[in-house]
Design an enzyme around this catalytic site. Structure first.
Site, PDB file in Angstrom:
ATOM      1  N   HIS A  82      31.553 -18.776  24.899  1.00  0.00           N
ATOM      2  CA  HIS A  82      30.444 -19.387  25.621  1.00  0.00           C
ATOM      3  C   HIS A  82      30.909 -20.172  26.823  1.00  0.00           C
ATOM      4  CE1 HIS A  82      28.423 -19.340  21.446  1.00  0.00           C
ATOM      5  NE2 HIS A  82      28.779 -18.160  21.879  1.00  0.00           N
TER       6      HIS A  82
ATOM      7  N   CYS B  26      21.800  -2.990  35.959  1.00  0.00           N
ATOM      8  CA  CYS B  26      22.237  -4.393  35.971  1.00  0.00           C
ATOM      9  C   CYS B  26      23.528  -4.634  35.200  1.00  0.00           C
ATOM     10  CB  CYS B  26      21.127  -5.292  35.445  1.00  0.00           C
ATOM     11  SG  CYS B  26      20.633  -4.896  33.755  1.00  0.00           S
TER      12      CYS B  26
HETATM   13  C1  PEP Z   1      24.605  -4.126  29.864  1.00  0.00           C
HETATM   14  O1  PEP Z   1      24.772  -3.751  28.704  1.00  0.00           O
HETATM   15  O2  PEP Z   1      24.988  -3.492  30.852  1.00  0.00           O
HETATM   16  C2  PEP Z   1      23.942  -5.411  30.126  1.00  0.00           C
HETATM   17  C3  PEP Z   1      23.597  -5.777  31.336  1.00  0.00           C
HETATM   18  O3  PEP Z   1      23.739  -6.211  29.054  1.00  0.00           O
HETATM   19  P1  PEP Z   1      24.856  -7.183  28.477  1.00  0.00           P
HETATM   20  O4  PEP Z   1      26.080  -7.071  29.335  1.00  0.00           O
HETATM   21  O5  PEP Z   1      24.261  -8.547  28.502  1.00  0.00           O
HETATM   22  O6  PEP Z   1      25.038  -6.639  27.110  1.00  0.00           O
END
Ligand code: PEP
Ligand code: MG
Length: 755
Positions: A367, A681
């Protein structure tokens, strides 16, 4: 053999007088060894100091040949003195010459002395030198004498640490305390930080070593131990959820140690020998650290750290040093060095004074690292030994590109890094210039460049980076940095703050994505999962625990009253899950409207595409939602069957290889076909080369960390997307399934595109 004259307390008093006298360092040292020899009725007392080149040099002697001073030398591990320094353990020998490690140094004339007592000069568990007394007769030194010599050695450690002896070095020879050191850690967050060490949970520097009144010190010590015990009992009796599980185990260990009779006895002994209560704590702690230095058992090391924490608590108690004082003493360029740290603790440091973070433990997903990333601070983790090797105020460099930490760097290393920082700053300045320019390609194609965020500390970067909005707001971060479930009001407050900061720019809130590697310490499940990445996480978990999702949705709806609200569902596998979530959201909308709350002006619901199963329901998916966002981090790990956190395999396959580019292209095409906006993303969007590939296969919107917006925008400005699209299409039709990376790099080089 006569009885010791006056004992350690008288000796310490004499030494204190000596340290206050206006003497040259060498003269002071000569007087000190003479006093020790006299007090301990020894014919010889010698001090060896450890140099940066691992050589122990005789700095002062009473009894040995005076011409050997600064000439007699032993390597670390060599002879009795070198053995003491290397092991950080004392040696008490009635016949020194019979010891296998004995090494005769002819220049000292020590052959006539038989008995030998040597102790390491320790500070915070580090050996800075060795202090020795010798006698002609074969005798064994008493435990009290050993204790007395160790106590005196502490005083000498202080003299070395404060730089008092540094002037005695020959030019070009450094003491070990000032030795430059480089640690190879793991890069947790990019960036380069130059500054000065601030020890988190600082080892309190004890300045009043010697007691004026021993009885008074014993009383202070006993009171402080009493208060410490009470405070631990108090913490344990609070039935807060935050103190269950692991937290509780640590506190139980603290309680056990605080009641350890041996520990308390050693503290009292040290105070009885004339040390102040604070110095007694430090001495006992330093001895213990030195003894435990070579222990590798992780359990014991953990317990050792608990003991360290406890001793620090006791010291702070005795010295009345609270967090306010620590903040007031913070340098303008702090490199915070910690064993481990909670995310909230990092937020206590003023951002403008932080240049870097060094952790002895930690993982990229811990974290505190997530928060540091949000704050844009370079982080190196798993830097073993950093805490005991660093002193407050030491110059330090954190290289977040390769995980290295340079402590007390040599001038050439410092110069190289200063140049690197200047180079990075020039690049940043260039990106800042681009900030207010529209994000369009050379051939006029507009691309949405959004940023990812998750905490209030991220928000200033929205303006600083020139992002078009927030393409992914990871709501779970608020849950991860908290000690208990954030209350509905706290959630609403954060969401409102985010929307206010966005000032009309689009924000996509992802509902709680916990589970997998995102654990909440206060939310434990009954079963341990063998494959948490494939387990009970994200939307699977929140659909099973509807109260969680309902509270969050209600907070989002209230915060977005009168504005647009975009909600995104993580880890969707089946279209049915979207329908289920939508039903619940609709119910909350009706509920709020019944109670007269202002509703969002518009509500858009989207899904993340992270699970490959959606690839065979693409058209249905596009119709079921208002938008789709590809989570390439998870999608790639599932498509390739590689654990994204496992360094053995994580980099084995290339996301720019034909199969994965085809996956991405199919998604972009399905979006176009159905008129559903598609974005991406994951981390892929943040690297200029992979962003280029994404534009090549048809993406027109991406979201990334704020620091990546500048580099991607700069690349975009030089890119002809039509030409690139052609190249990608040809490449993907090619039966050779290798990575397109080289082709893209060559294309960039040919067209002067900065990657
Ligand atoms: C992903 O899996 O690409 C994503 C954006 O989610 P996280 O990295 O938070 O799992
Ligand atoms: Mg994901």
């Amino acid at each position: 053999m006569r009885e010791p004259a006056g004992g350690p307390r008288v000796l310490l008093k004499r030494l204190r007088e000596l340290t206050a006298e206006p003497l040259e360092p060498q003269a002071r040292l000569d007087r000190i060894v003479r006093e020790i020899a006299g007090n301990m009725v020894a014919e010889v007392c010698s001090l060896y100091v450890l140099r940066a080149d691992h050589v122990l040099e005789l700095f002062a002697t009473q009894g040995l040949n005076p011409s050997a001073v600064h000439r007699a030398q032993l390597r670390l591990g060599e002879g009795l003195v070198g053995t003491i320094a290397a092991s950080a353990r004392p040696l008490n020998l009635s016949d020194a010459q019979g010891h296998p490690a004995f090494q005769y140094l002819p220049e000292t004339g020590e052959e006539i002395y038989h008995s030998f007592l040597g102790v390491p000069v320790l500070r915070a568990g580090r050996t800075l030198g060795v202090l020795v007394v010798q006698n002609r007769t074969m005798r064994s030194y008493l435990d009290e004498e050993l204790e007395a010599l160790e106590t005196v050695a502490m005083l000498i450690a202080e003299m070395i640490a404060t730089g008092d002896l540094a002037r005695l070095n020959r030019p070009g020879v450094e003491l070990d305390l000032k030795r430059p050191q480089t640690f190879a850690g793991v890069a947790f967050n990019d960036g380069v930080g130059l500054g000065h060490v601030v020890l988190h949970e600082p080892r309190v520097v004890v300045t009043n070593l010697l007691a004026e009144d021993t009885e008074a010190e014993l009383k202070r010590l006993s009171e402080a131990v009493g208060t410490l015990r009470l405070s631990i009992d108090d913490m344990l009796s609070r039935r807060e959820v935050a103190f269950e599980g692991e937290h509780r185990a640590v506190l139980e260990a603290y309680r056990m140690f605080a009641n350890d009779a041996g520990w308390v006895r050693r503290l009292e002994e040290a105070a009885r020998n004339g040390l102040s209560a604070e110095a007694a704590v430090e001495k006992v702690q330093s001895d213990m650290r030195a003894r435990m230095m070579h222990v590798t058992d992780p359990y014991l090391r953990e317990r050792m750290s608990d003991f360290d924490d406890l001793a620090n608590r006791l010291l702070r108690q005795l010295m009345g040093r609270g967090p306010e004082q620590i903040a007031a003493d913070l340098p303008r360029d702090a490199i915070v060095v910690a064993r481990a740290m909670g995310a909230a603790e990092l937020l206590d440091y003023p951002r403008e004074r932080l240049r870097g973070l060094v952790l002895e433990d930690g993982a990229a997903t811990s974290h505190v690292v997530i928060v540091a990333r949000a704050m844009g601070i370079p982080v190196a983790g798993q830097v073993r030994g950093a805490v005991s090797m660093a002193e407050n105020g030491d110059a330090a460099i954190v290289d977040g590109e390769d995980g290295r930490v340079h402590l007390r760097p040599q001038p050439d290393v410092e110069a190289a890094y200063a140049e690197k920082v200047r180079f990075r700053a020039r690049r940043q300045a260039m990106y800042r210039e681009l900030r207010d320019r529209p994000s369009v390609s050379k051939d006029g194609v507009a691309i949405d460049l959004m940023m990812n965020a998750g905490l209030a500390v991220d928000l200033p970067q929205l303006d600083e980076s020139g992002a078009g909005g927030i393409g992914l707001f990871r709501t779970e971060l608020q849950f991860m940095v908290a000690a208990t479930f954030p209350r509905a009001e706290a959630q609403e407050r954060l969401y409102r703050e985010v929307l206010d900061a966005a000032r009309g720019r689009s924000v996509t809130f992802r509902t709680l994505d916990i589970g997998g590697d995102k654990v909440l310490p206060y939310f434990s499940t009954e079963t341990t999962e063998e494959n948490p990445a494939l387990g009970w996480r994200a939307i699977r978990l929140t659909l099973d625990r509807p109260a969680l999702l309902r509270t969050q949705v209600r907070a989002l709806l209230k915060a977005a009253g009168g504005r647009e609200l975009r909600v995104m569902l993580p880890m969707v596998t089946e279209i049915g899950e979207i329908a289920q979530a939508r039903e619940m959201i609709d119910r909350e909308v009706r509920h709020l409207s019944r109670f007269g709350y202002e509703l969002p002006m518009s509500l858009k619901i989207g899904a993340m595409l992270e699970v490959p199963a959606l690839m065979w329901q693409l058209d249905e998916l596009m119709k079921a939602v208002d938008f789709v966002s590809v989570g390439s981090n998870d999608l790639f790990q599932f498509v390739m069957a590689v654990d994204r956190g496992n360094t053995l395999v994580a980099d084995r396959f290339d996301p720019l290889s034909t199969p994965f580019l085809r996956v991405l292209k199919q998604i972009a095409d399905a979006g176009k076909r159905n008129g559903t906006p598609v974005t991406l993303c994951g981390e892929l969007a943040g690297k200029p080369i992979s962003a280029m590939a994404l534009f090549g296969v048809g993406f027109r919107s991406v979201s990334m960390s704020a620091a990546s917006i500048g580099p991607v925008k700069a690349m975009l400005a030089q890119l002809d997307i039509a030409e690139l699209g052609q190249l990608c299409a040809e490449r993907m039709a090619n039966p050779a399934m290798g990575s397109a990376r080289d082709v893209l790099i060559a294309h960039a080089a040919e067209h002067g595109i900065a990657l």
